[in-house]
Design a protein around this motif. Sequence first.
Motif, PDB file in Angstrom:
ATOM      1  N   MET A   1       0.855  -1.182   0.000  1.00 48.22           N
ATOM      2  CA  MET A   1       0.000   0.000   0.000  1.00 48.22           C
ATOM      3  C   MET A   1       0.903   1.248   0.000  1.00 48.22           C
ATOM      4  O   MET A   1       1.839   1.321   0.761  1.00 48.22           O
ATOM      5  CB  MET A   1      -0.898  -0.023   1.228  1.00 48.22           C
ATOM      6  N   GLN A   2       0.598   2.182  -0.864  1.00 48.17           N
ATOM      7  CA  GLN A   2       1.409   3.395  -0.946  1.00 48.17           C
ATOM      8  C   GLN A   2       0.529   4.612  -1.184  1.00 48.17           C
ATOM      9  O   GLN A   2      -0.646   4.475  -1.512  1.00 48.17           O
ATOM     10  CB  GLN A   2       2.450   3.265  -2.040  1.00 48.17           C
ATOM     11  N   ASN A   3       1.118   5.768  -1.030  1.00 50.13           N
ATOM     12  CA  ASN A   3       0.393   7.016  -1.220  1.00 50.13           C
ATOM     13  C   ASN A   3       0.389   7.358  -2.717  1.00 50.13           C
ATOM     14  O   ASN A   3       1.440   7.655  -3.289  1.00 50.13           O
ATOM     15  CB  ASN A   3       1.058   8.126  -0.402  1.00 50.13           C
ATOM     16  N   TYR A   4      -0.776   7.308  -3.331  1.00 48.75           N
ATOM     17  CA  TYR A   4      -0.886   7.563  -4.766  1.00 48.75           C
ATOM     18  C   TYR A   4      -0.408   8.962  -5.150  1.00 48.75           C
ATOM     19  O   TYR A   4       0.070   9.181  -6.249  1.00 48.75           O
ATOM     20  CB  TYR A   4      -2.316   7.333  -5.254  1.00 48.75           C
ATOM     21  N   LYS A  12       0.614  13.510 -13.114  1.00 52.21           N
ATOM     22  CA  LYS A  12       0.485  13.876 -14.525  1.00 52.21           C
ATOM     23  C   LYS A  12      -0.938  13.611 -15.026  1.00 52.21           C
ATOM     24  O   LYS A  12      -1.505  14.418 -15.751  1.00 52.21           O
ATOM     25  CB  LYS A  12       1.513  13.109 -15.355  1.00 52.21           C
ATOM     26  N   SER A  13      -1.514  12.496 -14.623  1.00 50.08           N
ATOM     27  CA  SER A  13      -2.875  12.180 -15.073  1.00 50.08           C
ATOM     28  C   SER A  13      -3.907  13.081 -14.399  1.00 50.08           C
ATOM     29  O   SER A  13      -4.912  13.453 -15.020  1.00 50.08           O
ATOM     30  CB  SER A  13      -3.195  10.700 -14.865  1.00 50.08           C
ATOM     31  N   ALA A  48      -8.061   8.035 -10.914  1.00 50.69           N
ATOM     32  CA  ALA A  48      -8.922   7.391  -9.913  1.00 50.69           C
ATOM     33  C   ALA A  48      -8.548   5.923  -9.731  1.00 50.69           C
ATOM     34  O   ALA A  48      -8.490   5.428  -8.594  1.00 50.69           O
ATOM     35  CB  ALA A  48     -10.389   7.523 -10.319  1.00 50.69           C
ATOM     36  N   ASN A  49      -8.269   5.236 -10.828  1.00 50.06           N
ATOM     37  CA  ASN A  49      -7.891   3.828 -10.709  1.00 50.06           C
ATOM     38  C   ASN A  49      -6.484   3.645 -10.155  1.00 50.06           C
ATOM     39  O   ASN A  49      -6.212   2.663  -9.466  1.00 50.06           O
ATOM     40  CB  ASN A  49      -8.064   3.111 -12.051  1.00 50.06           C
ATOM     41  N   ILE A  50      -5.600   4.591 -10.432  1.00 53.41           N
ATOM     42  CA  ILE A  50      -4.273   4.546  -9.800  1.00 53.41           C
ATOM     43  C   ILE A  50      -4.441   4.675  -8.290  1.00 53.41           C
ATOM     44  O   ILE A  50      -3.864   3.897  -7.515  1.00 53.41           O
ATOM     45  CB  ILE A  50      -3.363   5.668 -10.350  1.00 53.41           C
ATOM     46  N   ALA A  51      -5.259   5.638  -7.869  1.00 51.59           N
ATOM     47  CA  ALA A  51      -5.492   5.853  -6.436  1.00 51.59           C
ATOM     48  C   ALA A  51      -6.127   4.622  -5.801  1.00 51.59           C
ATOM     49  O   ALA A  51      -5.694   4.172  -4.725  1.00 51.59           O
ATOM     50  CB  ALA A  51      -6.386   7.076  -6.234  1.00 51.59           C
ATOM     51  N   CYS A  54      -3.650   1.772  -5.391  1.00 50.57           N
ATOM     52  CA  CYS A  54      -2.687   1.993  -4.304  1.00 50.57           C
ATOM     53  C   CYS A  54      -3.236   1.553  -2.952  1.00 50.57           C
ATOM     54  O   CYS A  54      -2.476   1.258  -2.037  1.00 50.57           O
ATOM     55  CB  CYS A  54      -2.280   3.463  -4.238  1.00 50.57           C
ATOM     56  N   GLY A  55      -4.537   1.496  -2.845  1.00 46.13           N
ATOM     57  CA  GLY A  55      -5.159   1.077  -1.588  1.00 46.13           C
ATOM     58  C   GLY A  55      -5.332  -0.418  -1.449  1.00 46.13           C
ATOM     59  O   GLY A  55      -5.786  -0.895  -0.413  1.00 46.13           O
ATOM     60  N   LYS A  56      -4.971  -1.159  -2.467  1.00 44.73           N
ATOM     61  CA  LYS A  56      -5.110  -2.617  -2.426  1.00 44.73           C
ATOM     62  C   LYS A  56      -3.915  -3.249  -1.724  1.00 44.73           C
ATOM     63  O   LYS A  56      -2.823  -2.700  -1.704  1.00 44.73           O
ATOM     64  CB  LYS A  56      -5.257  -3.182  -3.845  1.00 44.73           C
ATOM     65  N   LYS A  57      -4.132  -4.429  -1.188  1.00 46.30           N
ATOM     66  CA  LYS A  57      -3.085  -5.087  -0.409  1.00 46.30           C
ATOM     67  C   LYS A  57      -2.078  -5.842  -1.267  1.00 46.30           C
ATOM     68  O   LYS A  57      -0.917  -5.938  -0.907  1.00 46.30           O
ATOM     69  CB  LYS A  57      -3.710  -6.033   0.605  1.00 46.30           C
ATOM     70  N   SER A  58      -2.515  -6.361  -2.398  1.00 48.19           N
ATOM     71  CA  SER A  58      -1.587  -7.169  -3.194  1.00 48.19           C
ATOM     72  C   SER A  58      -1.077  -6.404  -4.412  1.00 48.19           C
ATOM     73  O   SER A  58      -1.754  -5.518  -4.943  1.00 48.19           O
ATOM     74  CB  SER A  58      -2.265  -8.472  -3.650  1.00 48.19           C
ATOM     75  N   GLN A  59       0.110  -6.786  -4.841  1.00 50.09           N
ATOM     76  CA  GLN A  59       0.717  -6.188  -6.023  1.00 50.09           C
ATOM     77  C   GLN A  59      -0.098  -6.544  -7.270  1.00 50.09           C
ATOM     78  O   GLN A  59      -0.216  -5.736  -8.187  1.00 50.09           O
ATOM     79  CB  GLN A  59       2.166  -6.663  -6.178  1.00 50.09           C
ATOM     80  N   LEU A  60      -0.655  -7.746  -7.298  1.00 51.49           N
ATOM     81  CA  LEU A  60      -1.471  -8.167  -8.440  1.00 51.49           C
ATOM     82  C   LEU A  60      -2.705  -7.280  -8.577  1.00 51.49           C
ATOM     83  O   LEU A  60      -3.047  -6.852  -9.681  1.00 51.49           O
ATOM     84  CB  LEU A  60      -1.882  -9.636  -8.310  1.00 51.49           C
TER      85      LEU A  60
END
Length: 118
Positions: A1-4, A12-13, A48-51, A54-60
């Motif tokens: 989890m990271q800060n988008y 940029k988007s 929005a989808n990047i954000a 970023c809130g998901k737990k898995s890399q997949l």
Amino acid sequence: MQNYKELKVWEKSHQLVLEIYRLTAKFPKEEIFGVTSQIRRAAASIPANIAEGCGKKSQLDFANFLNISLGSANETDYFLLLCTDLKYISETEFLELENTINAIKAMLINLITKVRSK
């Protein structure tokens, strides 16, 4: 989890969305439920989808949301072409925005590759 908000591709988007809103404010009023709504939703879907990813737990899961963002970038690219053909935006505006979208797509592809390799 990271800060988008720390991701350059998100920034940029997000700036692209602000520019799309500025440009579409000048579109014909009869397009408010047509191309104006479509291009705004497609563009806003990128950050929005990047954000959300970023809130998901898995890399997949994160990579899947980045893929959705990439699809939205392609959709936005098409709507910009359509708006150019309809003479709602100038060729110069189109070329500037297309350069921005191409940069966003490249950044997304690089990030997807990086996230999937972890």
